[in-house]
Motif scaffolding. Structure first.
Motif, PDB file in Angstrom:
ATOM      1  N   GLY A 102       0.794  -1.226   0.000  1.00  0.00           N
ATOM      2  CA  GLY A 102       0.000   0.000   0.000  1.00  0.00           C
ATOM      3  C   GLY A 102       0.815   1.259   0.000  1.00  0.00           C
ATOM      4  O   GLY A 102       0.267   2.357   0.010  1.00  0.00           O
ATOM      5  N   ALA A 103       2.155   1.129  -0.006  1.00  0.00           N
ATOM      6  CA  ALA A 103       3.014   2.306   0.012  1.00  0.00           C
ATOM      7  C   ALA A 103       3.169   2.859  -1.398  1.00  0.00           C
ATOM      8  O   ALA A 103       3.315   2.104  -2.355  1.00  0.00           O
ATOM      9  N   ARG A 104       3.147   4.166  -1.534  1.00  0.00           N
ATOM     10  CA  ARG A 104       3.288   4.818  -2.818  1.00  0.00           C
ATOM     11  C   ARG A 104       4.226   6.010  -2.700  1.00  0.00           C
ATOM     12  O   ARG A 104       4.545   6.451  -1.608  1.00  0.00           O
ATOM     13  N   THR A 105       4.637   6.513  -3.841  1.00  0.00           N
ATOM     14  CA  THR A 105       5.454   7.719  -3.849  1.00  0.00           C
ATOM     15  C   THR A 105       4.808   8.757  -4.741  1.00  0.00           C
ATOM     16  O   THR A 105       4.179   8.429  -5.740  1.00  0.00           O
ATOM     17  N   LEU A 106       4.921  10.013  -4.351  1.00  0.00           N
ATOM     18  CA  LEU A 106       4.318  11.117  -5.093  1.00  0.00           C
ATOM     19  C   LEU A 106       5.377  11.862  -5.884  1.00  0.00           C
ATOM     20  O   LEU A 106       6.567  11.725  -5.619  1.00  0.00           O
ATOM     21  N   PRO A 107       4.968  12.647  -6.865  1.00  0.00           N
ATOM     22  CA  PRO A 107       5.945  13.461  -7.604  1.00  0.00           C
ATOM     23  C   PRO A 107       6.745  14.332  -6.644  1.00  0.00           C
ATOM     24  O   PRO A 107       6.184  14.996  -5.774  1.00  0.00           O
ATOM     25  N   GLY A 108       8.064  14.306  -6.784  1.00  0.00           N
ATOM     26  CA  GLY A 108       8.924  15.101  -5.918  1.00  0.00           C
ATOM     27  C   GLY A 108       9.273  14.436  -4.615  1.00  0.00           C
ATOM     28  O   GLY A 108       9.954  15.016  -3.778  1.00  0.00           O
ATOM     29  N   ALA A 109       8.803  13.183  -4.411  1.00  0.00           N
ATOM     30  CA  ALA A 109       9.127  12.490  -3.167  1.00  0.00           C
ATOM     31  C   ALA A 109      10.593  12.132  -3.136  1.00  0.00           C
ATOM     32  O   ALA A 109      11.225  11.938  -4.169  1.00  0.00           O
ATOM     33  N   GLU A 110      11.140  12.030  -1.928  1.00  0.00           N
ATOM     34  CA  GLU A 110      12.530  11.658  -1.792  1.00  0.00           C
ATOM     35  C   GLU A 110      12.733  10.224  -2.263  1.00  0.00           C
ATOM     36  O   GLU A 110      11.841   9.392  -2.181  1.00  0.00           O
ATOM     37  N   SER A 111      13.920   9.959  -2.752  1.00  0.00           N
ATOM     38  CA  SER A 111      14.232   8.638  -3.292  1.00  0.00           C
ATOM     39  C   SER A 111      13.957   7.556  -2.256  1.00  0.00           C
ATOM     40  O   SER A 111      14.483   7.586  -1.150  1.00  0.00           O
ATOM     41  N   GLY A 112      13.101   6.614  -2.620  1.00  0.00           N
ATOM     42  CA  GLY A 112      12.781   5.518  -1.718  1.00  0.00           C
ATOM     43  C   GLY A 112      11.787   5.875  -0.637  1.00  0.00           C
ATOM     44  O   GLY A 112      11.551   5.088   0.267  1.00  0.00           O
ATOM     45  N   ALA A 113      11.178   7.061  -0.703  1.00  0.00           N
ATOM     46  CA  ALA A 113      10.253   7.477   0.345  1.00  0.00           C
ATOM     47  C   ALA A 113       9.039   6.575   0.371  1.00  0.00           C
ATOM     48  O   ALA A 113       8.434   6.283  -0.651  1.00  0.00           O
ATOM     49  N   VAL A 114       8.666   6.090   1.547  1.00  0.00           N
ATOM     50  CA  VAL A 114       7.489   5.261   1.725  1.00  0.00           C
ATOM     51  C   VAL A 114       6.395   6.120   2.334  1.00  0.00           C
ATOM     52  O   VAL A 114       6.522   6.597   3.455  1.00  0.00           O
ATOM     53  N   LEU A 115       5.329   6.346   1.576  1.00  0.00           N
ATOM     54  CA  LEU A 115       4.245   7.198   2.037  1.00  0.00           C
ATOM     55  C   LEU A 115       3.008   6.354   2.234  1.00  0.00           C
ATOM     56  O   LEU A 115       2.437   5.824   1.272  1.00  0.00           O
ATOM     57  N   LEU A 116       2.571   6.188   3.456  1.00  0.00           N
ATOM     58  CA  LEU A 116       1.362   5.441   3.727  1.00  0.00           C
ATOM     59  C   LEU A 116       0.156   6.285   3.383  1.00  0.00           C
ATOM     60  O   LEU A 116       0.108   7.476   3.679  1.00  0.00           O
ATOM     61  N   ILE A 117      -0.824   5.654   2.739  1.00  0.00           N
ATOM     62  CA  ILE A 117      -2.020   6.379   2.319  1.00  0.00           C
ATOM     63  C   ILE A 117      -2.705   6.990   3.540  1.00  0.00           C
ATOM     64  O   ILE A 117      -2.962   6.327   4.546  1.00  0.00           O
ATOM     65  N   GLY A 118      -2.997   8.289   3.446  1.00  0.00           N
ATOM     66  CA  GLY A 118      -3.651   8.997   4.531  1.00  0.00           C
ATOM     67  C   GLY A 118      -2.704   9.546   5.582  1.00  0.00           C
ATOM     68  O   GLY A 118      -3.144  10.196   6.514  1.00  0.00           O
ATOM     69  N   SER A 119      -1.392   9.309   5.452  1.00  0.00           N
ATOM     70  CA  SER A 119      -0.438   9.799   6.444  1.00  0.00           C
ATOM     71  C   SER A 119      -0.176  11.288   6.243  1.00  0.00           C
ATOM     72  O   SER A 119      -0.366  11.824   5.165  1.00  0.00           O
ATOM     73  N   VAL A 120       0.290  11.935   7.318  1.00  0.00           N
ATOM     74  CA  VAL A 120       0.586  13.361   7.255  1.00  0.00           C
ATOM     75  C   VAL A 120       1.952  13.562   6.604  1.00  0.00           C
ATOM     76  O   VAL A 120       2.951  13.021   7.075  1.00  0.00           O
ATOM     77  N   GLN A 121       1.975  14.305   5.511  1.00  0.00           N
ATOM     78  CA  GLN A 121       3.209  14.595   4.794  1.00  0.00           C
ATOM     79  C   GLN A 121       3.198  16.060   4.376  1.00  0.00           C
ATOM     80  O   GLN A 121       2.154  16.578   3.953  1.00  0.00           O
ATOM     81  N   VAL A 122       4.345  16.715   4.499  1.00  0.00           N
ATOM     82  CA  VAL A 122       4.463  18.127   4.144  1.00  0.00           C
ATOM     83  C   VAL A 122       5.708  18.281   3.266  1.00  0.00           C
ATOM     84  O   VAL A 122       6.768  17.727   3.575  1.00  0.00           O
ATOM     85  N   SER A 123       5.584  19.028   2.182  1.00  0.00           N
ATOM     86  CA  SER A 123       6.727  19.237   1.290  1.00  0.00           C
ATOM     87  C   SER A 123       7.688  20.260   1.893  1.00  0.00           C
ATOM     88  O   SER A 123       7.339  21.015   2.805  1.00  0.00           O
ATOM     89  N   PHE A 163       6.636  16.857   9.976  1.00  0.00           N
ATOM     90  CA  PHE A 163       6.442  17.024   8.535  1.00  0.00           C
ATOM     91  C   PHE A 163       6.365  15.714   7.757  1.00  0.00           C
ATOM     92  O   PHE A 163       6.149  15.733   6.545  1.00  0.00           O
ATOM     93  N   GLY A 164       6.556  14.565   8.404  1.00  0.00           N
ATOM     94  CA  GLY A 164       6.530  13.298   7.701  1.00  0.00           C
ATOM     95  C   GLY A 164       7.836  13.022   6.985  1.00  0.00           C
ATOM     96  O   GLY A 164       8.825  13.739   7.144  1.00  0.00           O
TER      97      GLY A 164
END
Length: 479
Positions: free
Chosen positions: A233-254, A387-388
């Motif tokens: 269920g982990a995904r990465t968004l445009p501009g995410a750090e290399s290998g960043a694991v972003l859980l859906i619905g988690s708090v993330q700030v650029s 900031f996640g």
């Protein structure tokens, strides 16, 4: 959602080419490596230590000050220029290169750090051999300083990804190396100067050996570093750090949005005040303890003053792992309350006790330096909490500009006040009383700033469910 807008982390060039005969070429191109199944995450801290123990040599620059002053006819202020410029470039390169570092991955960043840091020594060797001090300043301070900044932040976000359960401990292990690098570099550098000689030729050879050996040692980190395999269920968004694991619905700030939050600037003030209070002692440690007890029966010899510097380095190193590990238990905000509030108490004790108790002075100084190191090691975990992990390395890099400011401010306060007091006819502990009062006030400012740190407002969050960049509020509630 199109493939170039949102991709599954498993689908990486490294994974697709694991059987490719051109794998070595991909390695040379710094393709971010994904750890194979069964890879132990405890192999990642040694990779980070290989870099941080090397760049931690910066804290042993004082070993080269006397021979440079003698060989090139420099003043004490001039011989400090390479170190000061290096600290300034550390903060600036971390700030301006943070986003690029995280997009290209830790292996690329460590390689850049290796090249710059080692090249800085090689340029310095040429400068010493030709007696061109400006080349030493440019090499060690400017080029090497870029290696310091890129190398400092290169493993941080990777460690946080590997140790989401214990980010303070993980980053503390690595950043401990930066504080402890001087314990290795100081006697090693002095031994080389004793062997090669303290003239310009001997200094040049010592710089040359440093550059070659550190290049070899840092390469261990380059080859060993790995990114964690993603969770379901982990995904990465445009501009995410290399290998960043972003859980859906988690708090993330650029990183861009983080600069617009009061939390970022409160932490900037906290770091700047804490570092200023520590580096002011660290930069002038040997002459400070010598001056402090010069007018007493407990006068301090040069060898004892050197031992005091070693104790401060040990406290700096121990604080980075000890206090940052404790922050995983009591929380980041609470540990900074300890740094700042107890730091104030230590300065008050030194100010009131004066030159009456040498052991008390040494203990208080060691505690302050342990907080200095602990503040650095705890910071990445504090940023991750707020900031996640989306661009935590880039945010960390921007925040390190506070170190650049403090690296100039702390020594400037202590040295200028001591010079002014000397001109006024004062001596001994009287040279530093005003400086200690200033440090107490600065730590109080940092304590107040830490109290204003709150969870980041949802308007700054990324929506990890839709893959939306900045400007879209997250779905989870809270402030």
């Amino acid at each position: 959602m199109t493939r170039n807008r949102l991709r599954i982390v498993m689908d990486t060039p490294w994974e697709r080419s694991s059987q490719s005969p051109f794998r070595f070429l991909e390695f040379a191109a710094m393709t971010p490596p994904i750890a194979p199944a069964g890879w132990s995450r405890w192999l990642v801290p040694p990779a980070a230590l290989a870099v941080h123990l090397s760049i931690g040599q910066a804290y042993s620059w004082s070993v080269f000050k006397p021979p440079l002053e003698s060989a090139l006819g420099l003043s004490g202020t001039q011989s400090a220029l390479p170190f000061q410029l290096g600290i300034v470039m550390l903060g600036l390169s971390a700030a301006f290169g943070g986003t690029l570092v995280e997009r290209r991955g830790p292996r690329w960043a460590m390689t850049v750090a290796l090249v710059c840091f080692s090249s800085g020594f090689l340029l310095s060797a040429l400068g010493a051999e030709t007696r061109q001090f400006w080349l030493i300043v440019f090499g060690y301070g400017f080029v090497g300083g870029i290696g310091l900044g890129i190398g400092y932040i290169s493993p941080v976000s990777t460690l946080i990804k590997w140790f989401p359960d214990r980010p303070g401990t993980a980053t503390g292990i690595a950043i401990m190396g930066f504080g402890g690098g001087a314990l290795i570099a100081s006697p090693w550098s002095q031994a080389m100067l004793d062997h090669f000689g303290s003239d310009s030729g001997g200094i040049a050879l010592a710089f040359l050996v440093h550059g070659l050996v550190y290049a070899l040692f840092m390469s261990l980190g380059v080859f060993l570093i790995r990114l964690p395999r993603p969770r379901p269920g982990a995904r990465t968004l445009p501009g995410a750090e290399s290998g960043a694991v972003l859980l859906i619905g988690s708090v993330q700030v650029s990183a861009r949005s983080a600069l617009r939050t009061p939390q970022f600037w409160c932490l900037w003030i906290v770091l700047c005040m804490n570092v200023t209070a520590g580096i002011g002692i660290l930069e002038r440690a040997a002459p400070m303890i010598t001056d402090f007890f010069a007018n007493t029966s407990a006068a301090v010899s040069a060898s004892a003053a050197a031992g005091f510097v070693a104790l401060l380095s040990a406290a700096n190193m121990a604080g980075r792992i000890g206090w940052s590990s404790l922050s995983d238990v009591i929380g980041r905000k609470n540990i900074y309350r300890v740094y700042l509030l107890v730091g104030i108490a230590m300065y008050v004790v030194i100010f009131l006790a004066g030159d009456t108790a040498k052991p008390l002075f040494v203990i208080c100084a060691m505690v302050i330096l342990s907080f200095y190191g602990g503040g650095f090691a705890t910071l990445p975990a504090y940023l991750k909490d707020l900031f996640g992990t989306y661009q935590v390395g880039a945010i960390h890099g921007r925040l390190l500009t506070a170190w650049s400011v403090a690296g100039v401010l702390g020594p400037l306060i202590v040295n200028r006040v001591a010079d002014a007091q000397t001109d006024a006819g004062k001596s001994g502990s009287q040279l530093y009383g005003v400086s200690f009062v200033i440090m107490i006030c600065l730590l109080a400012v940092g304590l107040i700033a830490n109290e204003f740190v709150r969870p980041v407002h949802p308007r700054h969050h990324l929506d990890t469910r839709k893959g939306e960049p900045d400007g879209h509020a997250a779905a989870e509630p809270g402030v």
